[in-house]
Design an enzyme around this catalytic site. Structure first.
Site, PDB file in Angstrom:
ATOM      1  N   ALA A 112       0.834  -1.208   0.000  1.00 51.00           N
ATOM      2  CA  ALA A 112       0.000   0.000   0.000  1.00 51.00           C
ATOM      3  C   ALA A 112       0.870   1.260   0.000  1.00 51.00           C
ATOM      4  O   ALA A 112       1.950   1.236   0.583  1.00 51.00           O
ATOM      5  CB  ALA A 112      -0.911  -0.010   1.223  1.00 51.00           C
ATOM      6  N   PRO A 113       0.424   2.347  -0.620  1.00 52.26           N
ATOM      7  CA  PRO A 113      -0.869   2.514  -1.292  1.00 52.26           C
ATOM      8  C   PRO A 113      -0.930   1.953  -2.716  1.00 52.26           C
ATOM      9  O   PRO A 113      -1.953   2.082  -3.369  1.00 52.26           O
ATOM     10  CB  PRO A 113      -1.044   4.035  -1.300  1.00 52.26           C
ATOM     11  CG  PRO A 113       0.351   4.573  -1.314  1.00 52.26           C
ATOM     12  CD  PRO A 113       1.193   3.612  -0.542  1.00 52.26           C
ATOM     13  N   CYS A 173      13.022   4.069   1.719  1.00 55.88           N
ATOM     14  CA  CYS A 173      13.272   5.505   1.558  1.00 55.88           C
ATOM     15  C   CYS A 173      13.903   6.034   2.847  1.00 55.88           C
ATOM     16  O   CYS A 173      13.566   7.099   3.327  1.00 55.88           O
ATOM     17  CB  CYS A 173      12.001   6.266   1.174  1.00 55.88           C
ATOM     18  SG  CYS A 173      10.670   6.143   2.370  1.00 55.88           S
TER      19      CYS A 173
END
Ligand code: SAM
Length: 320
Positions: free
Chosen positions: A125-126, A246
């Site tokens: 997700a997303p 990230c």
């Protein structure tokens, strides 16, 4: 060099000190600047629902100043001031485009799934990367998307439906259990791991780092270890896996992969990553007193700039 934006001083001191230590000297200032910059907005044409030439013509006619990203097809950027209008455009609302950071789009590109294959997205997700995988596979084959957080799972389903990714089967499950349930099932596995999201810190939004601490980084790292172990187990011999985050923290990146290299020894091999970018740094081989497996130099750290956020990527395969 432009003087540092004073708002950078708002970021946690420990975060900045660690960052300075892990970055090459010439990249330290540009990286700190990037937490305050208004980045160009990148988006991908959703080829499952639209033809690139027509859509580009329509968006240009609506006044969007599109610039193609020259090293990959179907990806464009617009100036920061047009971002809001793009999110209100009918192309966006109909799922004809997907707005996503350029670094994020690298992970599916490196995984390179083919139509007809059996592919797993273990933390989905997303759904930006799931949609990109489905488009690359032309909606043909099997694509399983796993997400463990209920609210996010329903957002994933809605995004996939809007984007026309009809091939995807979604599972509301803890990704840590998948490898043991379906060992050796998938030709390709993407693990875009939940992380401390350090590369998403934004000095205009203190909430973006409000929960950051070294303890949180270490907690993330423990979860990532187990997710990566599960991802490796789910991979077919000869298959390809991409692990990415990230985050800048080596605990969440090189150290997670290093632990699996120790566990699986020569059953897994890191693969080289070739990208036409200059803002790259090889994986770290040392952090503090820890020395990592030399093979980690094949991993890649994307250094942030005015188009891309920071990102860590590692590609591996499993032997027979
Ligand atoms: N790949 C997504 C995309 O491109 O849109 C972003 C994924 S995000 C970095 C990580 C996701 O993993 C979050 O949605 C988070 O809720 C989910 N997650 C956290 N723990 C998980 C677990 N144990 N199993 C599966 N998913 C998990």
């Amino acid at each position: 060099m432009t003087p540092l934006d004073p708002s950078t001083a708002l970021l946690p001191e420990l975060f900045i000190a660690r960052l300075q230590e892990m970055l090459p000297p010439a990249s330290r200032e540009p990286c700190l600047q990037s937490f305050s910059c208004h980045r160009h907005t990148c988006f991908r044409i959703n080829t499952l629902k639209s033809s690139e030439a027509e859509l580009v013509a329509t968006l240009r006619a609506e006044g969007f100043r599109l610039q193609p990203i020259d090293w990959c097809s179907g990806i464009y950027s617009i100036p920061p001031a047009q971002r809001r209008a793009l999110t209100e455009s009918s192309a966006f609302n109909q799922g004809l485009i997907y707005i996503q950071d350029l670094s994020s789009m690298l992970a599916p590109m490196l995984l390179d799934p083919q139509p007809g294959e059996c592919v797993l997205d273990l933390a989905a997700a997303p759904g930006g990367k799931t949609l990109q995988l489905a488009a690359m596979m032309q909606n043909s084959g099997q694509l399983s998307a796993v997400e463990s957080v209920k609210g996010r799972f329903y957002r994933l389903k809605a995004n996939l439906e809007r984007g026309g990714a009809s091939m995807v089967r979604c599972y509301l499950k803890d990704g840590r259990s998948v490898g043991a349930k379906v060992p050796g099932r998938f030709d390709r596995v993407l693990l875009d791991a939940p992380c401390s999201s350090e590369a998403r810190f934004d000095t205009a939004n203190p909430e973006s780092w409000a929960h950051w601490s070294l303890k949180k980084v270490q907690e993330s790292a423990r979860k990532q270890q187990r997710l990566l172990d599960s991802a490796i187990r789910a991979l077919k011999p000869g298959g390809t896996l991409v692990y990415c985050t990230c985050s800048f923290s080596p605990e969440e990146n090189e150290q997670v992969v290093d632990a699996q290299l120790r566990r699986y020894r020569d059953q897994i091999t890191l693969l080289p990553i070739v990208l036409p970018l200059s803002n790259l740094q090889p994986g770290l081989l040392q952090w503090g007193k820890r020395r990592y497996d030399d093979r980690l130099r094949l991993a890649v750290r994307v250094l942030p700039n005015d188009r891309m956020r920071g990102f860590f990527l590692c590609r591996l395969t499993r032997s027979g």
